[in-house]
Design a protein around this motif. Structure first.
Motif, PDB file in Angstrom:
ATOM      1  N   ALA A  73       1.580  -0.592   0.141  1.00 48.39           N
ATOM      2  CA  ALA A  73       0.050  -0.116  -0.221  1.00 48.39           C
ATOM      3  C   ALA A  73       1.075   1.192  -0.212  1.00 48.39           C
ATOM      4  CB  ALA A  73      -1.091  -0.061   1.433  1.00 48.39           C
ATOM      5  N   ALA A  74       1.918   1.371   0.992  1.00 47.35           N
ATOM      6  CA  ALA A  74       2.834   2.136   1.033  1.00 47.35           C
ATOM      7  C   ALA A  74       3.366   2.519  -0.562  1.00 47.35           C
ATOM      8  CB  ALA A  74       3.543   1.566   2.065  1.00 47.35           C
ATOM      9  N   ARG A  75       3.970   1.331  -0.975  1.00 45.99           N
ATOM     10  CA  ARG A  75       4.696   1.337  -2.090  1.00 45.99           C
ATOM     11  C   ARG A  75       3.950   1.904  -3.347  1.00 45.99           C
ATOM     12  NH1 ARG A  75       7.161  -3.067  -4.580  1.00 45.99           N
ATOM     13  NH2 ARG A  75       8.176  -1.674  -5.971  1.00 45.99           N
ATOM     14  N   GLU A  76       2.618   2.025  -3.194  1.00 50.23           N
ATOM     15  CA  GLU A  76       1.452   2.534  -4.709  1.00 50.23           C
ATOM     16  C   GLU A  76       1.218   4.175  -3.952  1.00 50.23           C
ATOM     17  OE1 GLU A  76      -2.653   1.590  -5.654  1.00 50.23           O
ATOM     18  OE2 GLU A  76      -1.388  -0.355  -5.731  1.00 50.23           O
ATOM     19  N   ARG A  77       0.992   4.366  -2.844  1.00 52.12           N
ATOM     20  CA  ARG A  77       0.067   5.877  -2.631  1.00 52.12           C
ATOM     21  C   ARG A  77       1.759   6.382  -2.494  1.00 52.12           C
ATOM     22  NH1 ARG A  77      -3.899   7.142   1.833  1.00 52.12           N
ATOM     23  NH2 ARG A  77      -2.748   9.471   1.975  1.00 52.12           N
ATOM     24  N   PHE A  78       2.806   6.133  -2.068  1.00 55.39           N
ATOM     25  CA  PHE A  78       3.740   6.932  -2.218  1.00 55.39           C
ATOM     26  C   PHE A  78       4.543   7.053  -3.638  1.00 55.39           C
ATOM     27  CE2 PHE A  78       1.950   6.954   1.797  1.00 55.39           C
ATOM     28  CZ  PHE A  78       1.588   7.887   2.173  1.00 55.39           C
ATOM     29  N   SER A  79       4.776   6.020  -4.209  1.00 56.45           N
ATOM     30  CA  SER A  79       5.650   6.438  -5.473  1.00 56.45           C
ATOM     31  C   SER A  79       6.366   5.961  -5.305  1.00 56.45           C
ATOM     32  CB  SER A  79       5.707   7.037  -6.292  1.00 56.45           C
ATOM     33  OG  SER A  79       4.338   7.470  -7.228  1.00 56.45           O
ATOM     34  N   LEU A  80       6.843   5.395  -4.440  1.00 51.01           N
ATOM     35  CA  LEU A  80       8.464   4.225  -3.753  1.00 51.01           C
ATOM     36  C   LEU A  80       8.592   3.716  -4.670  1.00 51.01           C
ATOM     37  CD1 LEU A  80       7.265   3.644   0.101  1.00 51.01           C
ATOM     38  CD2 LEU A  80       8.154   6.319  -1.338  1.00 51.01           C
ATOM     39  N   SER A  81      10.384   4.040  -4.996  1.00 54.59           N
ATOM     40  CA  SER A  81      10.999   2.835  -5.689  1.00 54.59           C
ATOM     41  C   SER A  81      11.494   1.351  -5.205  1.00 54.59           C
ATOM     42  CB  SER A  81      12.105   3.073  -6.504  1.00 54.59           C
ATOM     43  OG  SER A  81      12.832   3.808  -5.298  1.00 54.59           O
ATOM     44  N   ARG A  82      11.933   1.572  -3.539  1.00 52.01           N
ATOM     45  CA  ARG A  82      12.584   0.874  -2.383  1.00 52.01           C
ATOM     46  C   ARG A  82      11.685   0.982  -1.072  1.00 52.01           C
ATOM     47  NH1 ARG A  82      17.327  -1.652  -5.423  1.00 52.01           N
ATOM     48  NH2 ARG A  82      16.703  -1.273  -7.259  1.00 52.01           N
ATOM     49  N   CYS A  89      12.980   3.898   3.514  1.00 54.42           N
ATOM     50  CA  CYS A  89      12.189   3.931   1.508  1.00 54.42           C
ATOM     51  C   CYS A  89      12.888   5.055   0.361  1.00 54.42           C
ATOM     52  CB  CYS A  89      10.574   4.838   1.890  1.00 54.42           C
ATOM     53  SG  CYS A  89      10.648   6.170   2.532  1.00 54.42           S
ATOM     54  N   SER A  90      13.220   4.816  -1.302  1.00 57.35           N
ATOM     55  CA  SER A  90      13.591   6.074  -1.886  1.00 57.35           C
ATOM     56  C   SER A  90      12.649   5.930  -2.982  1.00 57.35           C
ATOM     57  CB  SER A  90      14.497   4.989  -2.742  1.00 57.35           C
ATOM     58  OG  SER A  90      14.140   4.168  -3.090  1.00 57.35           O
ATOM     59  N   ASP A 127       7.259  12.780  -1.703  1.00 58.46           N
ATOM     60  CA  ASP A 127       6.736  11.435  -1.812  1.00 58.46           C
ATOM     61  C   ASP A 127       7.717  10.899  -0.711  1.00 58.46           C
ATOM     62  OD1 ASP A 127       4.952  11.499  -2.962  1.00 58.46           O
ATOM     63  OD2 ASP A 127       6.013  10.543  -5.085  1.00 58.46           O
ATOM     64  N   ALA A 128       9.236  10.585  -0.266  1.00 61.19           N
ATOM     65  CA  ALA A 128       9.990   9.469   1.285  1.00 61.19           C
ATOM     66  C   ALA A 128      10.018  10.358   2.687  1.00 61.19           C
ATOM     67  CB  ALA A 128      10.979   9.724   0.517  1.00 61.19           C
ATOM     68  N   PHE A 129      10.084  11.271   2.496  1.00 62.30           N
ATOM     69  CA  PHE A 129       9.253  11.758   3.638  1.00 62.30           C
ATOM     70  C   PHE A 129       8.362  11.714   4.043  1.00 62.30           C
ATOM     71  CE2 PHE A 129      12.219  16.130   3.273  1.00 62.30           C
ATOM     72  CZ  PHE A 129      13.075  15.001   3.237  1.00 62.30           C
ATOM     73  N   ALA A 130       7.188  12.313   3.001  1.00 64.91           N
ATOM     74  CA  ALA A 130       5.963  11.197   4.161  1.00 64.91           C
ATOM     75  C   ALA A 130       4.768   9.792   3.638  1.00 64.91           C
ATOM     76  CB  ALA A 130       4.493  11.817   2.276  1.00 64.91           C
ATOM     77  N   ALA A 131       6.167   9.264   3.645  1.00 72.50           N
ATOM     78  CA  ALA A 131       5.783   7.804   4.232  1.00 72.50           C
ATOM     79  C   ALA A 131       6.064   7.446   4.879  1.00 72.50           C
ATOM     80  CB  ALA A 131       6.600   6.865   2.728  1.00 72.50           C
ATOM     81  N   LEU A 132       7.171   8.120   5.522  1.00 71.57           N
ATOM     82  CA  LEU A 132       7.606   7.353   6.946  1.00 71.57           C
ATOM     83  C   LEU A 132       6.204   7.758   7.490  1.00 71.57           C
ATOM     84  CD1 LEU A 132      11.524   8.795   7.168  1.00 71.57           C
ATOM     85  CD2 LEU A 132      10.971   6.398   6.205  1.00 71.57           C
ATOM     86  N   PRO A 133       5.685   8.690   8.151  1.00 69.30           N
ATOM     87  CA  PRO A 133       5.134   8.729   9.169  1.00 69.30           C
ATOM     88  C   PRO A 133       3.572   7.493   8.890  1.00 69.30           C
ATOM     89  CG  PRO A 133       5.225  10.810   8.083  1.00 69.30           C
ATOM     90  CD  PRO A 133       6.634   9.354   7.448  1.00 69.30           C
TER      91      PRO A 133
END
Length: 152
Positions: A75-84, A105-106, A112-118
């Motif tokens: 879900a996180a990879r999709e929501r935040f366009s994370l590559s890793r 994450c990257s 996107d990376a900053f928003a994904a963590l919390p």
């Protein structure tokens, strides 16, 4: 889940950053963000009482916890366009100053990376069946249920 783009791990050994850094590298990502959750010495209860922590201990029903972490990672990879993405949670005793959770994450760009963590950490604490028990210096202890917010 353990492909080259997403790693979910539940382990009893200490979390070593150097072991995970190479997994985050991606030539198309301009941002890497890291969160390391560590055992702190002081905890403040909901009533405002200050407790000195001796150690934390984590338990889980590992197969279910792993499935929930994998679902969260997807879900996180999709929501935040994370590559890793890397999510590591430690079980067992975690002494003061040691890490119990790593989220890294990257992404192509830093927002996107900053928003994904919390977002990931909040859902991990809410949805993943990993239970934390705090042991205090006065020999008292308390369980923290996954759906309760951390009092600290």
């Amino acid at each position: 889940m353990s492909d080259s783009q997403c790693i979910v791990c539940i382990q009893s050994e200490p979390i070593e950053l150097s072991e995970w850094q190479r997994h985050l590298s991606d030539p198309d990502s301009g941002a890497q963000a890291w969160f390391l959750g560590c055992t702190r010495r002081t905890t403040i209860s909901k009533a405002g009482t200050v407790h000195r922590t001796r150690t934390l201990s984590y338990q889980a029903y590992t197969p279910m916890a792993r499935r929930e972490l994998e679902s969260l990672a997807e879900a996180a990879r999709e929501r935040f366009s994370l590559s890793r993405l890397i999510i590591v949670h430690r079980l067992g005793e975690v002494p003061i100053g040691q890490a119990s959770v790593l989220i890294a994450c990257s992404s192509a760009h830093r927002p996107d990376a900053f928003a994904a963590l919390p977002w990931i950490m909040d859902r991990l604490k809410r949805d993943v069946p990993i239970w934390k028990q705090e042991w205090f210096e006065d020999d008292s202890r308390q369980w923290i249920h996954p759906t309760e917010p951390d009092p600290g």
